[in-house]
Scaffold this motif. Structure first.
Motif, PDB file in Angstrom:
ATOM      1  N   CYS A 152      -4.912   0.144   6.561  1.00 45.11           N
ATOM      2  CA  CYS A 152      -5.239   1.554   6.806  1.00 45.11           C
ATOM      3  C   CYS A 152      -6.544   1.981   6.136  1.00 45.11           C
ATOM      4  O   CYS A 152      -7.017   3.091   6.373  1.00 45.11           O
ATOM      5  N   CYS A 201       0.854  -1.186   0.000  1.00 48.88           N
ATOM      6  CA  CYS A 201       0.000   0.000   0.000  1.00 48.88           C
ATOM      7  C   CYS A 201       0.894   1.242   0.000  1.00 48.88           C
ATOM      8  O   CYS A 201       1.834   1.323   0.790  1.00 48.88           O
ATOM      9  N   CYS A 253      -6.664  -0.950   1.039  1.00 53.51           N
ATOM     10  CA  CYS A 253      -5.693  -1.568   1.955  1.00 53.51           C
ATOM     11  C   CYS A 253      -6.412  -2.067   3.197  1.00 53.51           C
ATOM     12  O   CYS A 253      -7.224  -1.349   3.786  1.00 53.51           O
ATOM     13  N   ASN A 286       0.328   4.041   1.133  1.00 52.62           N
ATOM     14  CA  ASN A 286       0.131   4.868   2.321  1.00 52.62           C
ATOM     15  C   ASN A 286       0.836   4.299   3.553  1.00 52.62           C
ATOM     16  O   ASN A 286       1.505   5.025   4.277  1.00 52.62           O
ATOM     17  N   CYS A 287       0.698   2.966   3.778  1.00 52.22           N
ATOM     18  CA  CYS A 287       1.233   2.396   5.030  1.00 52.22           C
ATOM     19  C   CYS A 287       2.172   1.220   4.779  1.00 52.22           C
ATOM     20  O   CYS A 287       2.614   0.590   5.743  1.00 52.22           O
TER      21      CYS A 287
HETATM   22 ZN   LIG Z   1      -2.358   1.019   3.828  1.00 52.53          ZN
END
Ligand SMILES: [Zn+2]
Length: 334
Positions: free
Chosen positions: A89, A64, A86, A66-67
């Motif tokens: 998150c 992902c 995801c 983002n995380c």
């Molecule tokens: Zn994520």
């Protein structure tokens, strides 16, 4: 007689075409209208091809944006691309999220543009004409596509590695506010010798052809710059070859590396295997190639170094390969 290649018809769904007169109407079109249909269909096909490729790259990246979570599942489509969600998150993303190509338009033309980038003689204007975009777009795309491509470098250099620096006149081409007096077109340095008007580019290349380069600031090379940029790229048992510049000797001594010096002023250029000809040839290829661009701004120099490495000896040899590098999926094995 050569056997004819069998071409099988695509599997059309039973209700295709929805209009039984569709093909007949296409045949009634005049030449210009047929051409327009062909262009439209070709853009549709290219759009589908690139969407599939971007999706494949997203799945290969396996994380992902983002995380960095590794578990995600399909979550519909947006802007013609498969979207994922995801599990960690909850953020939704596609294969372009968080990359330099996010929010760039006209995806159906990207592979044609990547094809232009593979061509060493490609200019902003020739790429714009081939792909069908404005030259300003062509320039902006060039640097978006090179933004991550330039990071595709070998993790380390091993065995015997040559290192040498080359210089380019600092350029603020395209800047609205110069931090010095403007030079005349095709300018030359005001100061003689190596001065802070020159940008120092160090290239290190091992005998396997793996190449790493970096900008070492303005003016003369320092051992500190070699420690910062080059040392993390060298295997500990490497044999480093350079000219007699004291910065290399100091660096090698402090880093406890085996070091051989090629003294160009006192002896033959090649002493058995002790030479820096491979790296000097790389300098020449890079500088000759830069002439196509009528000067490049120093702020983009790292992009051009990365571009050169990508196309040198056809290391990236397909448009898809270029797109993968631009999206952070790299070839480097070491
Ligand atoms: Zn994520």
């Amino acid at each position: 007689m050569a056997a004819c290649k069998q071409v099988s018809a695509p599997d059309f769904p039973p209700d295709f075409p929805p209009d039984p007169h569709l093909f007949g109407r296409l045949l009634e079109l005049n030449h210009h209208a047929r051409l327009a249909v062909c262009v439209f269909m070709s853009e549709l096909v290219n759009g589908a091809r690139i969407a599939a490729l971007i999706d494949q790259i997203a799945r290969e990246r396996k994380r992902c944006p983002n995380c960095e979570g590794q578990i995600f599942y399909r979550h519909g489509f947006a802007n013609g691309l498969q979207r994922y969600r995801c599990r960690s998150c909850g953020v939704t993303f596609n294969g372009l999220t968080g990359t330099p190509l996010a929010r760039l338009r006209l995806k159906d033309r990207w592979l044609a543009f990547c094809d232009c980038l593979r061509d060493p003689a490609c200019t902003v204007h020739s790429a714009a004409a081939k792909v069908g975009v404005h030259p300003n777009t062509s320039f902006r795309w060039r640097h978006r596509f090179l933004c991550w491509t330039k990071l595709d470098r070998p993790r380390t250099l091993g065995g015997v590695a040559e290192a040498d620096e080359t210089f380019l006149l600092e350029s603020q081409k395209g800047s609205r506010q110069l931090t010095r007096k403007p030079r005349r077109h095709g300018g030359v340095a005001r100061k003689r010798g190596i001065s802070d008007e020159l940008v120092n580019i160090v290239v290190a290349r091992d005998r396997g052809g793996q190449t790493f380069d970096f900008l070492a600031g303005r003016g003369a090379l320092t051992a500190e710059a070699l420690h910062t940029h080059l040392l993390p790229k060298l295997e500990r048992d490497i044999i480093l070859m350079s000219d007699a510049n004291a910065a290399y000797s100091a660096f090698a001594r402090q880093a406890q590396l085996r070091h051989e010096t090629v003294n160009l002023s006192q002896g033959p250029r090649v002493r058995d295997a002790v030479h820096i000809q491979n790296v000097n040839a790389y300098h020449s290829r890079f500088k000759n190639w830069l002439h196509h661009f009528n000067g490049v701004a120093t702020k983009y120099l790292e992009n051009y170094l990365g571009w050169r490495w990508a196309i040198d000896l056809r290391r990236i040899d397909t448009a898809e390969g270029f797109l993968r590098a631009a999206l952070g999926v790299f070839n480097s094995k070491r």
